[in-house]
Each structure stands twice: as structure tokens, then as C-alpha cells.
Design a protein around this motif. Structure first.
Motif, PDB file in Angstrom:
ATOM      1  N   GLY A 198      -6.186 -54.022  48.382  1.00 26.62           N
ATOM      2  CA  GLY A 198      -6.657 -52.794  49.455  1.00 26.62           C
ATOM      3  C   GLY A 198      -6.264 -53.968  51.176  1.00 26.62           C
ATOM      4  N   ALA A 199      -6.990 -54.764  50.799  1.00 22.52           N
ATOM      5  CA  ALA A 199      -7.598 -55.837  52.697  1.00 22.52           C
ATOM      6  C   ALA A 199      -5.572 -55.886  52.416  1.00 22.52           C
ATOM      7  N   ALA A 200      -5.703 -56.740  52.001  1.00 24.87           N
ATOM      8  CA  ALA A 200      -4.248 -57.236  52.169  1.00 24.87           C
ATOM      9  C   ALA A 200      -3.059 -56.127  52.650  1.00 24.87           C
ATOM     10  N   ALA A 201      -3.088 -54.443  52.549  1.00 22.18           N
ATOM     11  CA  ALA A 201      -2.626 -53.466  52.819  1.00 22.18           C
ATOM     12  C   ALA A 201      -2.373 -53.272  54.351  1.00 22.18           C
ATOM     13  N   LEU A 202      -3.796 -53.740  54.118  1.00 20.13           N
ATOM     14  CA  LEU A 202      -4.659 -53.102  55.813  1.00 20.13           C
ATOM     15  C   LEU A 202      -4.197 -54.174  57.131  1.00 20.13           C
ATOM     16  N   LEU A 240      -5.416 -62.075  57.380  1.00 18.19           N
ATOM     17  CA  LEU A 240      -6.250 -62.051  56.160  1.00 18.19           C
ATOM     18  C   LEU A 240      -6.969 -63.051  55.689  1.00 18.19           C
ATOM     19  N   VAL A 241      -8.604 -63.242  56.127  1.00 15.32           N
ATOM     20  CA  VAL A 241      -8.960 -64.093  55.939  1.00 15.32           C
ATOM     21  C   VAL A 241     -10.191 -63.895  54.885  1.00 15.32           C
ATOM     22  N   CYS A 242      -9.950 -64.650  53.719  1.00 13.58           N
ATOM     23  CA  CYS A 242     -10.558 -64.499  52.335  1.00 13.58           C
ATOM     24  C   CYS A 242     -12.175 -65.137  52.089  1.00 13.58           C
ATOM     25  N   ALA A 243     -12.797 -64.805  51.932  1.00 21.57           N
ATOM     26  CA  ALA A 243     -13.591 -65.950  52.176  1.00 21.57           C
ATOM     27  C   ALA A 243     -14.648 -65.461  51.130  1.00 21.57           C
ATOM     28  N   PHE A 244     -15.318 -66.464  50.385  1.00 19.32           N
ATOM     29  CA  PHE A 244     -16.396 -66.925  49.151  1.00 19.32           C
ATOM     30  C   PHE A 244     -17.376 -67.109  49.771  1.00 19.32           C
ATOM     31  N   ALA A 245     -19.019 -66.227  49.527  1.00 17.98           N
ATOM     32  CA  ALA A 245     -20.121 -66.525  50.452  1.00 17.98           C
ATOM     33  C   ALA A 245     -20.510 -66.793  48.955  1.00 17.98           C
ATOM     34  N   ASP A 246     -20.576 -68.707  49.031  1.00 17.33           N
ATOM     35  CA  ASP A 246     -21.604 -68.636  46.976  1.00 17.33           C
ATOM     36  C   ASP A 246     -22.925 -69.414  47.862  1.00 17.33           C
ATOM     37  N   VAL A 301     -13.828 -56.320  54.673  1.00 16.63           N
ATOM     38  CA  VAL A 301     -13.707 -55.782  53.330  1.00 16.63           C
ATOM     39  C   VAL A 301     -14.789 -55.864  51.964  1.00 16.63           C
ATOM     40  N   VAL A 302     -14.808 -55.178  51.670  1.00 18.58           N
ATOM     41  CA  VAL A 302     -15.759 -55.674  50.027  1.00 18.58           C
ATOM     42  C   VAL A 302     -15.467 -54.904  49.433  1.00 18.58           C
ATOM     43  N   GLY A 303     -15.860 -55.736  47.921  1.00 17.30           N
ATOM     44  CA  GLY A 303     -15.429 -54.635  46.258  1.00 17.30           C
ATOM     45  C   GLY A 303     -17.363 -53.870  46.100  1.00 17.30           C
ATOM     46  N   THR A 304     -17.289 -52.963  45.469  1.00 16.12           N
ATOM     47  CA  THR A 304     -18.620 -52.466  44.583  1.00 16.12           C
ATOM     48  C   THR A 304     -18.842 -53.944  43.241  1.00 16.12           C
ATOM     49  N   ARG A 305     -19.483 -54.135  43.000  1.00 12.95           N
ATOM     50  CA  ARG A 305     -20.503 -54.295  41.982  1.00 12.95           C
ATOM     51  C   ARG A 305     -19.325 -54.052  40.780  1.00 12.95           C
ATOM     52  N   GLU A 306     -19.220 -54.665  39.460  1.00 15.79           N
ATOM     53  CA  GLU A 306     -19.165 -54.080  38.464  1.00 15.79           C
ATOM     54  C   GLU A 306     -20.157 -52.858  37.778  1.00 15.79           C
ATOM     55  N   ARG A 307     -19.454 -52.716  36.977  1.00 16.59           N
ATOM     56  CA  ARG A 307     -20.648 -51.683  36.300  1.00 16.59           C
ATOM     57  C   ARG A 307     -21.577 -51.880  35.573  1.00 16.59           C
ATOM     58  N   GLY A 308     -22.375 -51.828  35.083  1.00 17.33           N
ATOM     59  CA  GLY A 308     -23.173 -52.377  33.848  1.00 17.33           C
ATOM     60  C   GLY A 308     -24.918 -52.474  34.743  1.00 17.33           C
ATOM     61  N   LEU A 309     -25.716 -52.484  34.090  1.00 18.38           N
ATOM     62  CA  LEU A 309     -26.584 -52.513  33.783  1.00 18.38           C
ATOM     63  C   LEU A 309     -27.312 -54.142  34.628  1.00 18.38           C
ATOM     64  N   ALA A 310     -27.002 -54.665  34.260  1.00 13.68           N
ATOM     65  CA  ALA A 310     -27.263 -56.054  34.732  1.00 13.68           C
ATOM     66  C   ALA A 310     -26.897 -56.583  35.799  1.00 13.68           C
ATOM     67  N   HIS A 311     -25.892 -55.604  36.536  1.00 11.60           N
ATOM     68  CA  HIS A 311     -25.088 -55.508  38.139  1.00 11.60           C
ATOM     69  C   HIS A 311     -26.545 -54.945  38.660  1.00 11.60           C
TER      70      HIS A 311
END
Length: 168
Positions: A34-38, A46-52, A125-135
Motif C-alpha cells: 500500500g505504501a509503495a503504491a501510494l 518511499l522510505v522504509c523505516a524500522f524503529a528499533d 504509513v503504518v500497519g495495525t498490530r497482528e490480532r491476538g491476546l498478547a498484541h
């Protein structure tokens, strides 16, 4: 009133800076796609950033910055970033957009905000977290990156929802 004057008067923002996308290992490919298409549609990079949050910056005398692990016994930060770059290369192989990778440090929302300011990004652009109790528990305790970004800075934030099914 001329177009640019009308846009300025209405408070509209021109999309000339890159699209900044927050990336994490094994993220659902819809976020990157989605980010790349946008970015391609806007005609920007496009800048892909990993915040560690597991690293901190150390500035050398020559001005270069090294990211060092908070826990010296962990030492996997470089390997994680390298693996992520490989994932990005595979995911962006067929996309006609110039892109780069940035390894950021600290809290993801703050790191993405700093990067957006530095790059004069058009949007984040950000994604939502995966589903699940821990998340869900983690989001309840730490809060949502998207919510922090939307409330604490002026750039548009696009949230790509997690999709059912495998992330690869």
C-alpha cells in the motif's frame, strides 16, 4: 485565487516529500504494498523505516551514528535490520518506486515522527498490530503507534489494517 494560493489558504498540503512507512519483521505485505503504491501514484520516493526500541545511537567524532544494542548480550539488531532489508527487497522488486531503508532508534512513534520531520515526509504509513491476546495487551499498555502519531504531529497518517491469513 491561483491554485497554490487557494490550497495554502485551505490548509492543504502538497505531497512532494517521500512516503514514510513504518516496517517491522514479518509484517503483512499489504502495508508495504500500500505504501509503495501510494508513493508511486504520488510520484515520490518511499522510505522504509524500522524503529528499533532495542538500540540507542552513539555518535562518533566524525559525525557518523552507530546503533548499539541496549543489551550487549542480545546483539541481534544488525541481523534483524539485514533480514528486514532482504524482506523489503523481495517485496519491492516489481514496484516502480525509488526506495531506501532507515534503521531508527527508540520508541516507534517518536522515531517515525523524527524521521518524518527530517525527511519532510508527505505522510506516514503504518500497519495495525497482528490480532491476538498478547498484541492487544501490548497495545493496551504501550498504546498504538498510529494513535500516537495521529495525535502528536501534523502529517497525515495512513493506517493499513492487518489482514487475516499468513504474512508472507
Amino acid at each position: 485565487m491561483a491554485g497554490s494560493e487557494a490550497d495554502s489558504a485551505a490548509g492543504l498540503r502538497r505531497f512532494s516529500g517521500p512516503v514514510l512507512v513504518g516496517v517491522v519483521p514479518r509484517q503483512h505485505p499489504s502495508v508495504l504494498a500500500g505504501a509503495a503504491a501510494l508513493a508511486a501514484g504520488l510520484g515520490v520516493g518511499l522510505v522504509c523505516a524500522f524503529a528499533d526500541p532495542e538500540v540507542y545511537p552513539e555518535v562518533r567524532p566524525d559525525g557518523t551514528v552507530d546503533l548499539l544494542p541496549i543489551d550487549p548480550d542480545a546483539g541481534a539488531a544488525a541481523e534483524t535490520a539485514d533480514a528486514l532489508v532482504s524482506e523489503l527487497q523481495a517485496g519491492l522488486r516489481q514496484v516502480p518506486v525509488a526506495w531506501e531503508f532507515r534503521h531508527l532508534w527508540g520508541d516507534p512513534a517518536q522515531a517515525l515522527h523524527r524521521a518524518a520531520e527530517e525527511l519532510d515526509a508527505s505522510l506516514i504509513v503504518v500497519g495495525t498490530r497482528e490480532r491476538g491476546l498478547a498484541h492487544r495487551l501490548e497495545e493496551r499498555v504501550a498504546g498504538s503507534v498510529a494513535a500516537h502519531l495521529a495525535h502528536r504531529q501534523q502529517r497525515p497518517v495512513l493506517v493499513v489494517p492487518a489482514r487475516d491469513g499468513p504474512a508472507g
